[in-house]
Design an enzyme around this catalytic site. Structure first.
Site, short mmCIF file in Angstrom:
data_model
loop_
_atom_site.label_atom_id
_atom_site.label_comp_id
_atom_site.label_asym_id
_atom_site.label_seq_id
_atom_site.Cartn_x
_atom_site.Cartn_y
_atom_site.Cartn_z
N ARG A 102 19.05 -24.18 -2.66
CA ARG A 102 19.35 -25.70 -2.36
C ARG A 102 20.14 -25.69 -0.88
O ARG A 102 20.83 -26.68 -0.40
CB ARG A 102 20.29 -26.51 -3.29
N LYS A 124 13.65 -30.72 12.44
CA LYS A 124 12.25 -30.97 11.69
C LYS A 124 11.67 -29.31 11.20
O LYS A 124 11.55 -28.65 11.92
CB LYS A 124 11.21 -31.54 12.52
N GLU A 166 5.29 -29.90 26.65
CA GLU A 166 6.52 -30.68 25.89
C GLU A 166 7.55 -30.96 26.98
O GLU A 166 8.32 -32.14 26.97
CB GLU A 166 7.06 -29.99 24.80
N LYS A 208 16.30 -34.56 24.08
CA LYS A 208 16.22 -34.65 22.62
C LYS A 208 17.27 -34.54 21.76
O LYS A 208 17.39 -35.30 20.65
CB LYS A 208 15.52 -33.19 22.32
N GLU A 218 14.37 -40.11 11.61
CA GLU A 218 13.18 -40.65 12.38
C GLU A 218 13.03 -42.03 11.60
O GLU A 218 11.77 -42.45 11.10
CB GLU A 218 12.00 -39.96 12.24
N ARG A 222 13.99 -42.03 16.83
CA ARG A 222 13.28 -40.59 17.19
C ARG A 222 11.77 -40.47 17.28
O ARG A 222 11.34 -39.64 17.78
CB ARG A 222 13.73 -39.68 15.96
N ASN A 226 7.58 -38.46 19.65
CA ASN A 226 6.34 -37.94 19.44
C ASN A 226 5.27 -38.54 20.25
O ASN A 226 3.96 -38.94 20.11
CB ASN A 226 5.83 -38.80 17.97
N HIS A 229 1.83 -37.40 20.56
CA HIS A 229 1.63 -36.42 19.33
C HIS A 229 0.64 -37.05 18.66
O HIS A 229 0.07 -36.35 17.86
CB HIS A 229 2.80 -36.34 18.63
N HIS A 233 -2.26 -34.48 17.51
CA HIS A 233 -2.37 -33.87 16.13
C HIS A 233 -3.85 -34.15 15.78
O HIS A 233 -4.28 -33.13 14.95
CB HIS A 233 -1.29 -34.67 15.07
N HIS A 246 -1.01 -26.57 20.67
CA HIS A 246 -0.18 -27.53 20.50
C HIS A 246 -0.12 -28.39 21.88
O HIS A 246 -0.01 -29.39 22.01
CB HIS A 246 1.07 -27.51 19.86
N1 GLY Z 1 9.15 -32.93 18.03
C1 GLY Z 1 9.30 -34.37 17.63
C2 GLY Z 1 10.63 -34.40 16.94
O1 GLY Z 1 11.39 -33.47 16.80
O2 GLY Z 1 11.19 -35.50 16.40
#
Ligand code: GLY
Length: 345
Positions: A102, A124, A166, A208, A218, A222, A226, A229, A233, A246
């Site tokens: 956990r 993330k 990025e 960031k 998010e 946040r 993206n 993205h 993606h 990527h």
């Molecule tokens: N890579 C985007 C984020 O961490 O929200």
């Protein structure tokens, strides 16, 4: 180690620091991929797991291997996992740590520019599932992220450049000084000068970290991280996670986001030109010869879709970002135009 900044992400505290190669290994369950394991021969004297390299290994089997390794090493909840690698290793190590008993501690040592500029910070975690990127995962920030820019010196050129995608994204979102710095210091960046890399990494961490401090899970702000993205993606998914890295897909996605904004007459034309020039300056591939309908289909599967609507991250200008739904006809025409140009080349 030199502290950069300590962030408060929800209930989690993340310390960020620059370190030397000698300060990387921790008394923890070390998680490498085949590439990073080769950089640390002394790892064999410690508890370590070596996973296959690349996005294809971002799956349940790898998580299983980490968890089994932790059990074999008799790690308790007070134990620590330490992921040493690119975004894939950072995401998977933190995911495994988030579910092991956990939740146990995790330290991340990003070894690619992409992971330093983005993936390692902000919690993330996850794996790909059934062809969809990061479909399974958690929000679980690391206790520490250790940045060692010297590791970037041995990175293959293509992978290094991928991280610049990025970095450009981060500059567009929140640091016009960084945008200027990228324009003025390309040679030093491409030579991988340590101080220059430290400067861009530090700036990316600040942008960031500030966003994630506002919105770890998010729920709102946040999502701006993206930028590019949703397009990226979809491109990675349609091309089977192989033809485009990527960061390359993100660079293309940035252009698509900007062109969508131009099509909607919300993005400043001069800024759009500056972004295109920046991406060209770093030699990114800006045209994708990929079926437009398949791209749109992949976007429709995007996990960020809510109530059947995909929200796109668009920009009016540098540091001026908005989130809004866009009619699929607009997306279709932007993508089709891009594909037609790919065909002309
Ligand atoms: N890579 C985007 C984020 O961490 O929200």
């Amino acid at each position: 180690m030199i502290d950069i900044r300590t962030f408060q992400f929800g209930n989690f505290v993340t310390r960020t620091m620059f370190c030397t190669p000698e300060e990387i290994l921790e008394d923890a369950l070390l998680v490498f991929d085949e590439n990073t394991a080769a950089l640390f021969p002394e790892r064999s004297l410690r508890n370590s797991i070596v996973l296959p390299s690349g996005e294809k290994a971002k799956n349940w089997q790898s998580i299983d291997k980490i968890i089994k390794g932790a059990i074999d090493a008799s790690l308790g909840r007070d134990g620590c996992f330490c992921g040493i690698g690119g975004g894939v290793i950072c995401d998977m190590t933190a995911f495994a740590a988030s579910v092991y008993m956990r939740g146990c501690s995790v330290i991340l040592v990003p070894t690619t520019l992409l992971a330093m500029a983005d993936a390692s910070l902000g919690g993330k975690t996850g794996i790909d599932y059934e062809g969809y990127k990061n479909m399974v995962g958690t929000f679980y920030p690391a206790q520490e992220v250790r940045y060692c820019p010297d590791l970037l010196k041995s990175l293959p050129d293509r992978e290094f450049l991928s991280g610049i995608g990025e970095v450009i994204k981060t500059a567009m979102l929140g640091d016009r000084e960084l945008f200027r710095y990228l324009k003025e210091n390309r040679d030093l960046i491409m030579e991988r000068d340590s101080d220059t890399l430290k400067e861009i990494i530090k700036r990316c961490i600040m942008v960031k970290g500030n966003v994630v401090e506002e919105d770890l899970n998010e729920k709102g702000l946040r999502a701006i991280l993206n930028l590019g993205h949703t397009f990226a993606h979809a491109l990675e998914s349609v091309s089977g996670f192989s033809d485009w890295s990527h960061g390359e897909a993100v660079a293309w996605g940035l252009l698509m986001a900007i062109e969508t904004g131009v099509e909607l007459e919300i993005t400043d034309n001069y800024y759009a030109l500056e972004v295109r020039k920046m991406l060209e300056y770093y030699n990114f591939q800006l045209y994708a010869d990929v079926d437009t309908d398949k791209l749109i289909q992949a976007m429709n599967q995007d996990k960020k879709k809510k109530d059947g609507i995909i929200n796109f991250i668009l920009q009016k200008n540098i540091e001026d970002t908005i989130i809004r739904p866009v009619d699929s006809d607009i997306i279709h025409s932007v993508l089709k135009r891009n594909r037609d140009k790919a065909g002309d080349m």
